[in-house]
Design a protein around this motif. Structure first.
Motif, PDB file in Angstrom:
ATOM      1  N   GLY A  15       1.052  -1.381   0.090  1.00 32.72           N
ATOM      2  CA  GLY A  15      -0.028  -0.166   0.622  1.00 32.72           C
ATOM      3  C   GLY A  15       1.028   1.143  -0.239  1.00 32.72           C
ATOM      4  O   GLY A  15       0.481   2.478  -0.253  1.00 32.72           O
ATOM      5  N   PHE A  16       2.157   1.424   0.671  1.00 32.41           N
ATOM      6  CA  PHE A  16       2.792   2.894   1.607  1.00 32.41           C
ATOM      7  C   PHE A  16       3.701   2.338  -0.424  1.00 32.41           C
ATOM      8  O   PHE A  16       4.134   3.789  -0.724  1.00 32.41           O
ATOM      9  N   ALA A  17       4.094   1.335  -0.909  1.00 37.10           N
ATOM     10  CA  ALA A  17       4.477   1.564  -2.551  1.00 37.10           C
ATOM     11  C   ALA A  17       3.485   2.452  -3.605  1.00 37.10           C
ATOM     12  O   ALA A  17       4.341   2.730  -3.992  1.00 37.10           O
ATOM     13  N   VAL A  18       2.347   1.989  -3.523  1.00 32.40           N
ATOM     14  CA  VAL A  18       1.230   2.655  -4.306  1.00 32.40           C
ATOM     15  C   VAL A  18       1.159   3.885  -4.197  1.00 32.40           C
ATOM     16  O   VAL A  18       0.527   4.403  -4.858  1.00 32.40           O
ATOM     17  N   ALA A  19       1.034   4.408  -2.981  1.00 29.16           N
ATOM     18  CA  ALA A  19       0.744   5.624  -2.221  1.00 29.16           C
ATOM     19  C   ALA A  19       1.413   6.512  -2.770  1.00 29.16           C
ATOM     20  O   ALA A  19       1.799   7.836  -3.289  1.00 29.16           O
ATOM     21  N   PHE A  20       3.175   6.303  -2.291  1.00 30.08           N
ATOM     22  CA  PHE A  20       3.925   7.045  -3.054  1.00 30.08           C
ATOM     23  C   PHE A  20       5.440   7.009  -3.969  1.00 30.08           C
ATOM     24  O   PHE A  20       6.126   7.558  -4.655  1.00 30.08           O
ATOM     25  N   GLY A  21       4.432   5.765  -5.098  1.00 34.14           N
ATOM     26  CA  GLY A  21       4.990   5.338  -6.286  1.00 34.14           C
ATOM     27  C   GLY A  21       3.891   5.092  -7.510  1.00 34.14           C
ATOM     28  O   GLY A  21       2.906   5.122  -6.824  1.00 34.14           O
ATOM     29  N   SER A  22       5.203   4.527  -7.771  1.00 32.32           N
ATOM     30  CA  SER A  22       3.538   4.050  -8.881  1.00 32.32           C
ATOM     31  C   SER A  22       3.268   2.803  -9.258  1.00 32.32           C
ATOM     32  O   SER A  22       3.419   1.879  -8.645  1.00 32.32           O
ATOM     33  N   PHE A  23       2.459   1.880 -10.083  1.00 36.14           N
ATOM     34  CA  PHE A  23       1.847   0.122  -9.850  1.00 36.14           C
ATOM     35  C   PHE A  23       3.056  -0.552 -10.320  1.00 36.14           C
ATOM     36  O   PHE A  23       3.738  -1.261  -9.822  1.00 36.14           O
TER      37      PHE A  23
END
Length: 60
Positions: A15-23
């Motif tokens: 979730g943090f990877a999606v929130a602060f980055g891209s898919f």
């Protein structure tokens, strides 16, 4: 760590990877998470023989 706590931690990390980055970045995090999990299982001695995880087509 039980499976529920482990799944929750992985979900939060993705979730943090999606929130602060891209898919694409989330997929990279997911791949490295799976690799780390596999290495940890081998190091801990939970996976000794990898042949049992291989899918065979011989029907045996």
């Amino acid at each position: 760590m039980n499976r529920i706590a482990f799944g929750t931690a992985i979900g939060m990390a993705l979730g943090f990877a999606v929130a602060f980055g891209s898919f694409g970045q989330m997929l990279i995090v997911a791949v490295f998470t799976a690799l780390g999990y596999g290495v940890a299982k081998v190091v801990a001695g939970d996976v000794v023989d990898l042949r049992s995880y291989r899918i065979t087509r011989s029907g045996k």
